[in-house]
Design an enzyme around this catalytic site. Structure first.
Site, short mmCIF file in Angstrom:
data_model
loop_
_atom_site.label_atom_id
_atom_site.label_comp_id
_atom_site.label_asym_id
_atom_site.label_seq_id
_atom_site.Cartn_x
_atom_site.Cartn_y
_atom_site.Cartn_z
N LYS A 138 -30.62 58.28 -31.89
CA LYS A 138 -29.32 57.62 -31.99
C LYS A 138 -29.51 56.25 -32.62
O LYS A 138 -30.37 55.48 -32.18
CB LYS A 138 -28.68 57.47 -30.61
CG LYS A 138 -27.45 56.56 -30.60
CD LYS A 138 -26.83 56.49 -29.22
CE LYS A 138 -25.82 55.38 -29.09
NZ LYS A 138 -25.14 55.39 -27.78
N LYS A 174 -27.86 52.60 -33.44
CA LYS A 174 -26.78 51.64 -33.18
C LYS A 174 -26.35 51.05 -34.52
O LYS A 174 -27.12 50.34 -35.19
CB LYS A 174 -27.27 50.54 -32.24
CG LYS A 174 -26.24 49.45 -31.98
CD LYS A 174 -25.04 49.97 -31.21
CE LYS A 174 -25.40 50.24 -29.76
NZ LYS A 174 -24.22 50.68 -28.97
N ASP A 220 -23.65 55.21 -33.84
CA ASP A 220 -22.70 54.52 -32.97
C ASP A 220 -22.43 53.12 -33.48
O ASP A 220 -23.19 52.20 -33.22
CB ASP A 220 -23.27 54.46 -31.55
CG ASP A 220 -22.43 53.58 -30.63
OD1 ASP A 220 -21.24 53.36 -30.93
OD2 ASP A 220 -22.96 53.12 -29.60
N ASN A 257 -19.92 51.21 -32.55
CA ASN A 257 -19.14 50.46 -31.55
C ASN A 257 -17.77 50.03 -32.06
O ASN A 257 -17.36 48.88 -31.90
CB ASN A 257 -19.90 49.24 -31.05
CG ASN A 257 -20.93 49.58 -29.99
OD1 ASN A 257 -22.12 49.31 -30.16
ND2 ASN A 257 -20.51 50.20 -28.88
N GLU A 284 -20.29 58.49 -32.58
CA GLU A 284 -19.84 57.83 -31.36
C GLU A 284 -18.99 56.60 -31.66
O GLU A 284 -19.42 55.70 -32.38
CB GLU A 284 -21.07 57.41 -30.53
CG GLU A 284 -20.72 56.70 -29.23
CD GLU A 284 -21.96 56.30 -28.45
OE1 GLU A 284 -21.85 55.43 -27.57
OE2 GLU A 284 -23.05 56.84 -28.72
N ASN A 292 -17.95 56.03 -25.27
CA ASN A 292 -18.12 55.34 -24.00
C ASN A 292 -17.27 54.07 -24.01
O ASN A 292 -17.46 53.17 -23.20
CB ASN A 292 -19.59 54.96 -23.74
CG ASN A 292 -20.04 53.77 -24.57
OD1 ASN A 292 -20.36 53.92 -25.74
ND2 ASN A 292 -20.07 52.58 -23.98
N ASP A 319 -21.59 56.85 -17.63
CA ASP A 319 -22.46 55.73 -17.27
C ASP A 319 -22.12 55.38 -15.83
O ASP A 319 -21.03 54.90 -15.55
CB ASP A 319 -22.20 54.54 -18.19
CG ASP A 319 -23.18 53.39 -17.97
OD1 ASP A 319 -23.56 53.16 -16.80
OD2 ASP A 319 -23.56 52.72 -18.95
N HIS A 379 -24.46 57.37 -21.39
CA HIS A 379 -24.56 56.08 -22.07
C HIS A 379 -25.61 55.22 -21.38
O HIS A 379 -25.97 55.44 -20.23
CB HIS A 379 -23.19 55.39 -22.01
CG HIS A 379 -23.20 53.95 -22.39
ND1 HIS A 379 -23.17 52.93 -21.46
CD2 HIS A 379 -23.22 53.35 -23.61
CE1 HIS A 379 -23.16 51.77 -22.09
NE2 HIS A 379 -23.20 51.99 -23.39
N ASN A 435 -27.11 51.08 -20.88
CA ASN A 435 -27.08 49.64 -21.13
C ASN A 435 -28.52 49.12 -21.01
O ASN A 435 -29.45 49.89 -20.84
CB ASN A 435 -26.15 48.93 -20.14
CG ASN A 435 -26.51 49.24 -18.70
OD1 ASN A 435 -27.57 48.85 -18.20
ND2 ASN A 435 -25.65 49.97 -18.01
#
Length: 431
Positions: free
Chosen positions: A198, A200, A228, A230, A253, A276, A300, A327, A329
């Site tokens: 994955k 970011k 992802d 965001n 995502e 998420n 999560d 998910h 963190n």
């Protein structure tokens, strides 16, 4: 022998944990990130551990909440939600603010309560399991798998934190272009055996991130890939990226922000959308599912209020034919152990879970959890199957105590301003 499960003490230890300079659409990770370690002690001397966010808003709620738990039964897990609702939240500090650390949109008092409860629920389950001689997965109904698969979590990354900024050294090097991303992925595979990846995104213009995913697809043919950003993209940009990567993405995502925009993207592409961000509470599920906005929910337990709520979420997703994964963190081994325990009990977990854990060079456990073939074995030891290292905990707490307050709140945009003084967190969509 009858055990006395009365809670006699709750210990809260805020810490600062080393974090590499990982980039996201808001900025860059600070050299240290705040976490909160929760310990629940029973009358019989059994101690359970949990972990959650350590920013000031969480601490301000956790402290009075902890005091209210003394005298209650560690097995009264449902009561945790009743008690936390009795604790006032200074709404001015949370309502309408952007939770940059979690990159999950607007923080609310209810979401804050769930994130605080999660750490305590895990600690109570750990203590209860130890008292009964049962692993946490047995308290959740039993495991359906002996190992849980995780995905390599790739980031665009600087070689180190800016000059003059205190921080820990790492050997990962920089990853600022497709070649760097592929090299990072190879390191993840060599060290941990990961077979899915994955990235970011939301850091560079979409064309550059498309090129990075394409490079991954070429280097790891047939392996599951995810991207992802965001919510950094508009609907139009999201559709263009989905079209460009439709043949290689396992899912995309949170390409754009909000259920309505996600639904518009979903209607225009065959690429499954995951989230998420637009589904982080039970109240947000009906709109998203009815609109067809998402096909995978990344659970999560920190967001959703603990491990039992995570199982309830998974059951709802199964009912509606929506996939579920997990998910991550910036967490330590306590949270990874909790994630693994609950993930082991969820049927139909068809997607590898996310985890930041390989990025964290520090921990509060006597022994780090290990990835073998990209998986973490499910512990059958009582509780979570982990042991707190009080020496390590003390060192990380001392760092928190010695901090001038500048690192006690996660602020990726603030960390970026050290390198780029004019930086402000971009408004969305960024592209």
């Amino acid at each position: 022998m009858t055990r006395d499960l009365t809670i006699t003490e709750v210990r809260l230890t805020p810490i600062l944990v080393a974090d590499p300079p990982l980039l996201n659409t808001q900025g860059v990770h600070q050299p240290y990130t705040p976490r909160l370690i929760v310990e629940v002690v029973t009358a019989d001397g059994v101690t359970g551990v949990g972990e959650t966010y350590g920013d000031g808003t969480y601490l301000e709620l956790a402290q009075p909440f902890a005091r209210k738990l003394v005298g209650r039964q560690v097995s009264d897990l449902n009561g945790l939600f009743t008690v936390v609702n009795e604790v006032a939240v200074e709404r001015a500090r949370v309502e309408g603010q952007v939770d940059v650390g979690g990159l999950r949109g607007v923080q609310t008092a209810d979401k804050l309560r769930l994130s605080v409860v999660s750490g305590f629920e895990v600690a109570c389950l750990d203590a209860l399991g130890k008292a009964l001689g049962l692993p946490v997965h047995a308290l959740l109904g039993g495991k359906v798998r002996d190992a849980v698969e995780y995905s390599a979590y790739l980031f665009y990354k600087w070689a180190g934190h800016p000059e003059g900024v205190a921080g820990e050294k790492d050997d990962w090097g920089a990853a600022l272009d497709p070649a760097g991303v592929v090299a990072q992925a190879r390191t993840f595979t060599e060290r941990y055996g990961f077979t899915s990846f994955k990235l970011k995104g939301g850091v560079f213009p979409p064309e550059q991130e498309i090129a990075a995913v394409r490079a991954l697809a070429e280097a790891f043919p047939g392996h599951p890939l995810r991207l992802d950003p965001n919510g950094a993209w508009s609907v139009t940009t999201s559709l263009k990226v989905a079209e460009a990567l439709a043949d290689v993405l396992e899912y995309l995502e949170d390409p754009t922000l909000g259920t309505a925009a996600m639904a518009e993207v979903a209607a225009g592409t065959s690429v499954p959308l995951a989230t998420n961000m637009c589904v982080t509470t039970f109240a947000e599920i009906p709109e998203a599912f009815m609109a067809g906005a998402v096909r995978v929910v990344l659970s999560d337990h920190h967001y959703w209020g603990g491990l039992r709520n995570t199982r309830e979420l998974a059951a709802i997703c199964r009912t509606f034919g929506v996939g579920v994964s997990m998910h991550s963190n910036t967490h330590l081994g306590i949270s990874l152990a909790a994630m693994t325990q609950v993930a082991s009990t969820i049927p139909g977990l068809h997607h590898a879970c996310d985890s930041h854990y390989p990025w964290q060079s520090e921990d509060v456990l006597t022994e780090r959890l290990a990835f073998e073939g990209g998986c973490v074995k499910v512990s059958d030891a009582p509780g979570l199957g982990v042991e707190l290292d009080r020496g390590a905990l003390g060192v990380l707490h001392r760092r928190w105590l010695d901090d001038d307050g500048s690192l006690r709140e996660r602020d990726d945009a603030g960390a970026m301003r050290v390198a780029e003084p004019g930086w402000v967190a971009p408004s969305m969509p960024r592209w």
